[in-house]
Design an enzyme around this catalytic site. Sequence first.
Site, PDB file in Angstrom:
ATOM      1  N   LEU A  98       0.800  -1.236   0.000  1.00 12.86           N
ATOM      2  CA  LEU A  98       0.000   0.000   0.000  1.00 12.86           C
ATOM      3  C   LEU A  98       0.830   1.282   0.000  1.00 12.86           C
ATOM      4  CD1 LEU A  98      -2.959  -0.988   2.391  1.00 12.86           C
ATOM      5  CD2 LEU A  98      -2.976  -0.880  -0.105  1.00 12.86           C
ATOM      6  N   ASN A 101     -10.925  -1.471   0.485  1.00  6.98           N
ATOM      7  CA  ASN A 101     -10.003  -2.597   0.384  1.00  6.98           C
ATOM      8  C   ASN A 101      -9.849  -3.223   1.759  1.00  6.98           C
ATOM      9  OD1 ASN A 101      -7.932  -4.392   0.035  1.00  6.98           O
ATOM     10  ND2 ASN A 101      -6.392  -2.863  -0.516  1.00  6.98           N
ATOM     11  N   CYS A 113      -6.317  -6.590   1.497  1.00  4.02           N
ATOM     12  CA  CYS A 113      -4.903  -6.532   1.116  1.00  4.02           C
ATOM     13  C   CYS A 113      -4.106  -7.543   1.935  1.00  4.02           C
ATOM     14  CB  CYS A 113      -4.324  -5.139   1.344  1.00  4.02           C
ATOM     15  SG  CYS A 113      -2.603  -5.069   0.815  1.00  4.02           S
ATOM     16  N   LYS A 166     -14.487  -4.476  -1.478  1.00  9.21           N
ATOM     17  CA  LYS A 166     -13.644  -5.398  -2.256  1.00  9.21           C
ATOM     18  C   LYS A 166     -13.267  -6.596  -1.397  1.00  9.21           C
ATOM     19  CE  LYS A 166      -9.620  -5.537  -5.261  1.00  9.21           C
ATOM     20  NZ  LYS A 166      -8.657  -4.712  -5.989  1.00  9.21           N
ATOM     21  N   ASN A 189      -9.544  -9.788  -4.865  1.00  9.32           N
ATOM     22  CA  ASN A 189      -8.213  -9.267  -4.598  1.00  9.32           C
ATOM     23  C   ASN A 189      -7.233 -10.437  -4.801  1.00  9.32           C
ATOM     24  OD1 ASN A 189      -5.988  -7.721  -3.627  1.00  9.32           O
ATOM     25  ND2 ASN A 189      -7.404  -6.506  -2.397  1.00  9.32           N
ATOM     26  N   GLY A 201      -9.733 -10.564 -11.947  1.00 11.76           N
ATOM     27  CA  GLY A 201      -8.791 -11.635 -11.631  1.00 11.76           C
ATOM     28  C   GLY A 201      -8.345 -12.308 -12.910  1.00 11.76           C
ATOM     29  N   GLY A 234      -6.243  -5.784 -14.087  1.00 10.85           N
ATOM     30  CA  GLY A 234      -5.110  -5.445 -13.234  1.00 10.85           C
ATOM     31  C   GLY A 234      -3.765  -5.709 -13.870  1.00 10.85           C
ATOM     32  N   THR A 235      -3.195  -6.861 -13.545  1.00  9.13           N
ATOM     33  CA  THR A 235      -1.828  -7.219 -13.937  1.00  9.13           C
ATOM     34  C   THR A 235      -1.568  -7.044 -15.436  1.00  9.13           C
ATOM     35  OG1 THR A 235      -1.826  -8.757 -12.091  1.00  9.13           O
ATOM     36  CG2 THR A 235      -0.140  -9.111 -13.766  1.00  9.13           C
TER      37      THR A 235
HETATM   38  C1  LIG Z   1       1.154  -4.455  -7.952  1.00  2.57           C
HETATM   39  C2  LIG Z   1      -0.255  -4.590  -7.466  1.00  2.57           C
HETATM   40  C3  LIG Z   1      -0.754  -3.670  -6.527  1.00  2.57           C
HETATM   41  C4  LIG Z   1      -2.066  -3.771  -6.062  1.00  2.57           C
HETATM   42  N1  LIG Z   1      -2.542  -2.847  -5.182  1.00  2.57           N
HETATM   43  C5  LIG Z   1      -3.843  -2.907  -4.760  1.00  2.57           C
HETATM   44  C6  LIG Z   1      -4.394  -1.906  -3.891  1.00  2.57           C
HETATM   45  O1  LIG Z   1      -3.730  -0.927  -3.527  1.00  2.57           O
HETATM   46  N2  LIG Z   1      -5.690  -2.045  -3.489  1.00  2.57           N
HETATM   47  C7  LIG Z   1      -6.480  -3.109  -3.906  1.00  2.57           C
HETATM   48  O2  LIG Z   1      -7.648  -3.186  -3.528  1.00  2.57           O
HETATM   49  N3  LIG Z   1      -5.984  -4.041  -4.757  1.00  2.57           N
HETATM   50  C8  LIG Z   1      -4.700  -3.973  -5.178  1.00  2.57           C
HETATM   51  N4  LIG Z   1      -4.223  -4.923  -6.055  1.00  2.57           N
HETATM   52  C9  LIG Z   1      -5.107  -6.021  -6.506  1.00  2.57           C
HETATM   53  C10 LIG Z   1      -5.729  -5.734  -7.872  1.00  2.57           C
HETATM   54  O3  LIG Z   1      -6.502  -4.555  -7.840  1.00  2.57           O
HETATM   55  C11 LIG Z   1      -6.607  -6.937  -8.339  1.00  2.57           C
HETATM   56  O4  LIG Z   1      -7.620  -7.155  -7.385  1.00  2.57           O
HETATM   57  C12 LIG Z   1      -5.800  -8.215  -8.487  1.00  2.57           C
HETATM   58  O5  LIG Z   1      -4.511  -7.964  -8.994  1.00  2.57           O
HETATM   59  C13 LIG Z   1      -6.502  -9.261  -9.397  1.00  2.57           C
HETATM   60  O6  LIG Z   1      -6.656  -8.793 -10.716  1.00  2.57           O
HETATM   61  P1  LIG Z   1      -5.596  -9.137 -11.918  1.00  2.57           P
HETATM   62  O7  LIG Z   1      -5.375 -10.615 -11.899  1.00  2.57           O
HETATM   63  O8  LIG Z   1      -6.269  -8.625 -13.169  1.00  2.57           O
HETATM   64  O9  LIG Z   1      -4.350  -8.379 -11.602  1.00  2.57           O
HETATM   65  C14 LIG Z   1      -2.906  -4.834  -6.537  1.00  2.57           C
HETATM   66  C15 LIG Z   1      -2.404  -5.742  -7.479  1.00  2.57           C
HETATM   67  C16 LIG Z   1      -1.109  -5.633  -7.951  1.00  2.57           C
HETATM   68  C17 LIG Z   1      -0.615  -6.630  -8.972  1.00  2.57           C
END
Ligand SMILES: Cc1cc2nc3c(=O)[nH]c(=O)nc-3n(C[C@H](O)[C@H](O)[C@H](O)COP(=O)(O)O)c2cc1C
Length: 300
Positions: free
Chosen positions: A73, A124, A127, A163, A190, A241, A263-264
């Site tokens: 965070l 959130n 986390c 979330k 998440n 996800g 996300g990723t």
């Molecule tokens: C580098 C990184 C930082 C993240 N930071 C947060 C965050 O600050 N708050 C949050 O709710 N989710 C955070 N996430 C989770 C993403 O928002 C998402 O829920 C998760 O990566 C699944 O989606 P994806 O597979 O498309 O990445 C983060 C994910 C990554 C990879």
Amino acid sequence: MADLRVTLCGVPLKNPVIPASGTFGFGREFDELYDISCLGGVATKGLTLKPRPGNSVPRIAESRGVILNAVGLQNPGVEAFIAHDLAWLRAKTRVIANVAGSTLEDYGEICLRLDGLVDFVELNISCPNVKSGGMALGIRPEHIREVTALAKASLKKTPLIVKLSPNVESIAVNAKAAEEGGADCISLVNTFTGMVIDIERRMPLLANRTGGVSGAGIKPIAVRMVYEASHAVSIPVIGMGGITCAEDAVEFLMAGATAVQVGTQNFTDPLACPRIIGGLNEWCDRHGVAQISSLTGACK
Ligand SMILES: Cc1cc2nc3c(=O)[nH]c(=O)nc-3n(C[C@H](O)[C@H](O)[C@H](O)COP(=O)(O)O)c2cc1C
């Protein structure tokens, strides 16, 4: 051209595609590559009351089909966001302020500060990479109910998205707990708690030892959880996800999501979101779908 508009808690979005929190900063770097006003909205990096430096490095690791992160965070704090980024971002698109706290009271305070200033607050409580607060409040249904109710009491104008963590016994029970606490919407998933070991050094690769697993490899688990959660509640669901393409997004919509977060994939392909929006248009046209909103929950 299909109608890609969707409505989330009474708020109209241009389309259902939203970059996920923590993978898009506050949008400025991406806006240098494309005009981010094409997006349905932007979920900000997780905001806390005070600035946070995040965890020690290394805090990102790769594994097959997924990455692990333990960013912890890192963010400039809610006041810096309001002062420097909010007006700019809100002029572009819908703003989903992702927020996190170390204590229950933090969540109430940060919601009070953002009420009426942003289009949505996304709580959130999931986390896995911080020592206090974070996921601790998002595992047990009674804690989810409590933190949701507290946040909701501070939000008079702005809809509340909760979330959810996937690191739980029953996603359906936890989704229901968020709804009972007063959530207007839930988002999931998440990251999954994981670990990678550097076998030469015989040590965990991440300084934090464990990290949150995200990316293409988690998609079937996330789709299952969105399906189960959306059948347990009557509030809208945002699914995410492992989404990498328009077909993945369609899968989440059919599982029960009204909108999706990417996300990723933004790291692998910074143009992923506009590509997915274009792909959704083509997919709908090819399949005779006039309104994308008709796909929500369409899985028989
Ligand atoms: C580098 C990184 C930082 C993240 N930071 C947060 C965050 O600050 N708050 C949050 O709710 N989710 C955070 N996430 C989770 C993403 O928002 C998402 O829920 C998760 O990566 C699944 O989606 P994806 O597979 O498309 O990445 C983060 C994910 C990554 C990879």
